[in-house]
Design an enzyme around this catalytic site. Structure first.
Site, mmCIF file in Angstrom:
data_model
loop_
_atom_site.group_PDB
_atom_site.id
_atom_site.type_symbol
_atom_site.label_atom_id
_atom_site.label_comp_id
_atom_site.label_asym_id
_atom_site.label_seq_id
_atom_site.Cartn_x
_atom_site.Cartn_y
_atom_site.Cartn_z
ATOM 1 N N GLU A 42 0.867 -1.180 0.000
ATOM 2 C CA GLU A 42 0.000 0.000 0.000
ATOM 3 C C GLU A 42 0.898 1.222 0.000
ATOM 4 O O GLU A 42 1.643 1.456 0.967
ATOM 5 C CB GLU A 42 -0.779 0.009 1.316
ATOM 6 C CG GLU A 42 -2.253 -0.095 1.239
ATOM 7 C CD GLU A 42 -2.873 0.124 2.611
ATOM 8 O OE1 GLU A 42 -3.241 1.267 2.893
ATOM 9 O OE2 GLU A 42 -2.979 -0.826 3.406
ATOM 10 N N ASP A 65 -5.511 8.971 9.902
ATOM 11 C CA ASP A 65 -4.138 8.639 10.278
ATOM 12 C C ASP A 65 -3.827 8.984 11.727
ATOM 13 O O ASP A 65 -4.140 10.074 12.203
ATOM 14 C CB ASP A 65 -3.151 9.394 9.376
ATOM 15 C CG ASP A 65 -3.197 8.909 7.939
ATOM 16 O OD1 ASP A 65 -3.852 7.875 7.698
ATOM 17 O OD2 ASP A 65 -2.602 9.565 7.074
#
Lengths: 282, 411
Positions: free
Chosen positions: A62, A73
């Site tokens: 990824e 995040d």
């Protein structure tokens, strides 16, 4: 053996997962953002994640594109992506990373917030990623029921599209989301943002079970909170893909000053995780 | 067609661009709000709080002295600054705090720039017994230290956000991340008409009380509808509240005034509609200050409350359809208006609101040139009071901070 037989649903990366399952293990997905500690060194890091310590690492990589407003995040990824942006990373660097990963034999995917694709132009983005060897895109903030242009672009350029499900998702949303995915579906194991955690989540097997019951034609990956080989083995016992991000990124802790040391740690962890998934289904 | 659509769209704008973990909470919130909005007991409770706690209805003040500087225009001020906690923010917060209780949640989180929304949230949390955490950009905690102290006195935890530009945008990111983790017992009490559906709709409905009242007051007390309605626009909650009930009145011009900071050409501004482009930020497609790759550009305004690189999606829609006009106002013009209104009317406006006052003055002067026969009534939303901005004004005007003269001392 893999129970997934519908090639159209599996696309590029689901086929990778299926062949891993045929080999008796789940697939390992490694995440790193492009551009950290700098663009060139991040390419070495991508290679290290695939190669692992003895040639055994991630099956799918990824490639994260740093973004100014990352809602999913945690701190580890945020800190790295802020630095990557300050050091001049660009969207197009993800295509270079895709070429780098593709050259190793692993399947490159891109993880990006939607606005970066929208700004680049969905069709152009899909075209350039596919030309670079990219196999699919993970979009954590794109609602699968509100993106016809992404369906068109990803279909036109033969890219997988992976959306997310969460423990809070209703059965209807899971069905809608999995029906929209090609390749596999990304299940977040916990309610929360990215980041390595010391214990695996009780919710992880539950979400995998729910997803399987609703749509058995698409593999289910578990991400968020996986940090070591033992956890990878545990999760790999029931999930089709084990996704690791922050823990890998933490290996790049010298900020580029001791890159060989960082890469040694990164290879070691990637190898440990690969060994973990390999032992998941004895 | 009434907007937004069921999926939260205003034309091409709006939507729910958030992590999947939040989709269930947004659906729950939409359902809870629709049920509450259809429930007379919710309205009764909210109206009681608005009247007895917040101090509604707020009056309209004719700014007669200030109007003399504005061509032939008469400037009227909708006095949201007279609300409890000093700004329109309380309108939204009381409604959402009641909703939080109805959903059985025990904790609220909020983001704040200038602190007005944070103070309002902390206030409602104190009143209704909710746990409260407020995220504020580190830069804003410094320029709005008084409001940090007010929130803490009210029992809220204040978290300074040291990421990104360390302003409102980053506080909103952090609040979203908190919410993803704590959504089971926590309501994210968004302070503006931005974010994912249903927030732009929900906050608009709660702020709409401003124009509902103002429209009635203009007809009953000021001879009819205003010719123009003006408001400052950051995220745009006071502006949508001020505009909404006038949207169907074609004779009423709607003007939103964005923060031009040091000037569009300098790049240091927060004029999102004027100088931004369509994109996705904080869960909605709207106008965004962004670079060619879609990375958000840091905004700048002397006003922490307008220092935001996005805008509510309904404003993007009103701008695109031409129903409302959006123009930028510089820091310097806003501060001139801040001083003029203070000196001529004895009203110290929030620096946010001073942008609307400056814009209204400019509009009045422009109309005097273009249409000298007109004597327009310009109704301005005075969204908040300027107590919180005294330190900023002190710096801007270079006040010495010492008395003008000492008298009565012994030789």
């Amino acid at each position: 053996m893999s129970s997934f037989t519908d090639a159209a649903r599996l696309g590029n990366t689901g086929a990778v997962v299926s062949s891993c399952l045929d080999a008796g293990r789940p697939a390992l997905v490694g995440y790193l953002p492009v551009g950290y500690p700098c663009v060139a060194q991040s390419m070495e890091a991508f290679r290290a994640v695939v190669e692992g310590s003895d040639g055994r690492g991630a099956d799918i990589v990824e490639i994260g594109i740093p973004y100014s407003d990352p809602l999913m995040d945690g701190l580890v990824i945020q800190h790295a992506t802020v630095k990557a942006r300050a050091r001049g990373v660009h969207t197009r660097d993800a295509f270079t990373a895709a070429e780098t990963v593709a050259a190793t034999g692993a399947a490159p995917m891109v993880m990006t917030y939607w606005n970066l694709i929208e700004a680049y132009g969905p069709d152009r983005f899909a075209r350039d990623l596919a030309s670079a060897g990219g196999r699919g895109v993970i979009t954590p903030d794109l609602p699968p029921d509100d993106c016809p242009e992404w369906f068109e672009a990803s279909d036109a350029h033969n890219l997988d599209r992976v959306f997310l499900i969460a423990p809070s998702s209703t059965d209807e949303r899971i069905a809608l989301t999995m029906g929209s995915c090609r390749g596999w579906v990304y299940a977040t194991s916990v309610m929360g943002v990215t980041g390595a955690r010391s214990a695996t989540s009780d919710a992880a097997p539950v979400i995998v079970g729910r997803a399987r019951a609703i749509d058995p034609t698409v593999p289910v990956g578990i991400g968020l909170g996986v940090s070591n080989g033992a956890q990878a083995a545990e999760i790999g016992g029931y999930a089709d893909l084990v996704i690791v991000g922050s823990a890998l990124l933490k290996c790049l802790d010298s900020d580029g000053a001791d890159m060989p040391g960082d890469l040694r740690r990164l290879r070691a962890l990637s190898g440990e995780l690969a060994a973990g998934v390999a032992s998941a289904r004895p | 067609m009434s907007l937004p659509t069921d999926t939260g769209h205003f034309g091409q704008f709006g939507g729910r661009f958030v992590p999947e973990a939040l989709q269930a909470a947004l659906a729950e919130l939409t359902e809870a709000f629709d049920a509450a909005w259809a429930d007379p007991s919710y309205h009764a409770e909210l109206e009681k709080l608005q009247r007895d706690y917040s101090g509604r209805p707020t009056p309209i003040t004719v700014a007669g002295n200030f109007s003399r500087q504005c061509g032939n225009a008469t400037i009227l001020l909708k006095r949201e600054d007279l609300n409890h906690t000093g700004a329109h923010k309380i309108n939204n917060v009381l409604g959402q705090a009641l909703l939080t209780k109805r959903m059985g949640k025990t904790r609220v989180i909020a983001e704040t720039g200038a602190g007005q929304h944070g103070v309002a949230t902390a206030t409602a949390a104190a009143l209704l017994g909710l746990e409260c955490r407020v995220y504020m950009g580190e830069v804003d905690t410094q320029r709005q230290a008084l409001n940090v102290a007010r929130m803490q006195l009210l029992g809220a935890e204040v978290y300074a956000v040291a990421a990104g530009s360390r302003t409102l945008k980053d506080a909103m990111n952090e609040a979203m991340r908190d919410w993803v983790t704590t959504v089971e017992d926590t309501h994210y009490l968004i302070g503006t008409v931005g974010g994912p559906h249903p927030f732009p709709y929900l906050v608009r409905e709660l702020q709409r009380v401003i124009s509902t009242e103002a429209r009635r007051q203009m007809i009953a007390e000021h001879g009819g509808l205003p010719d123009y309605v003006a408001a400052c626009v950051g995220g745009g909650s006071n502006a949508i509240g001020m505009f909404y009930d006038f949207i169907e009145d074609p004779s009423v011009g709607l003007y939103g005034f964005e923060a031009e900071g040091e000037g569009i050409a300098t790049g240091r501004h927060a004029a999102t509609i004027t100088a931004g482009s369509p994109g996705v930020l904080h869960g909605a497609r709207t106008y965004v200050l962004q670079d060619e790759e879609g990375q958000t550009i840091e905004s700048h305004s002397i006003s922490a409350g307008l220092d935001y690189p996005g805008v509510g999606p309904e404003h993007a829609w009103l701008a695109t359809t031409g129903r409302a006009v959006y123009e930028p106002v510089t820091d310097a013009d806003a501060m001139d208006a801040f001083k003029q209104l203070t000196r001529t009317e004895g009203i110290i406006p929030a620096i946010e609101s001073a942008h609307a006052v400056a814009g209204a003055k400019r509009l009045g002067l422009r109309l005097a040139q273009e249409r000298p026969d007109l004597h327009p009534k310009i109704l301005v939303c005075l969204s908040g009071r300027g107590d919180k901005d005294v330190a900023t004004a002190f710096d801007w005007f270079g006040l010495p901070g010492v008395p003008d003269k000492t008298v009565g001392g012994l030789e």
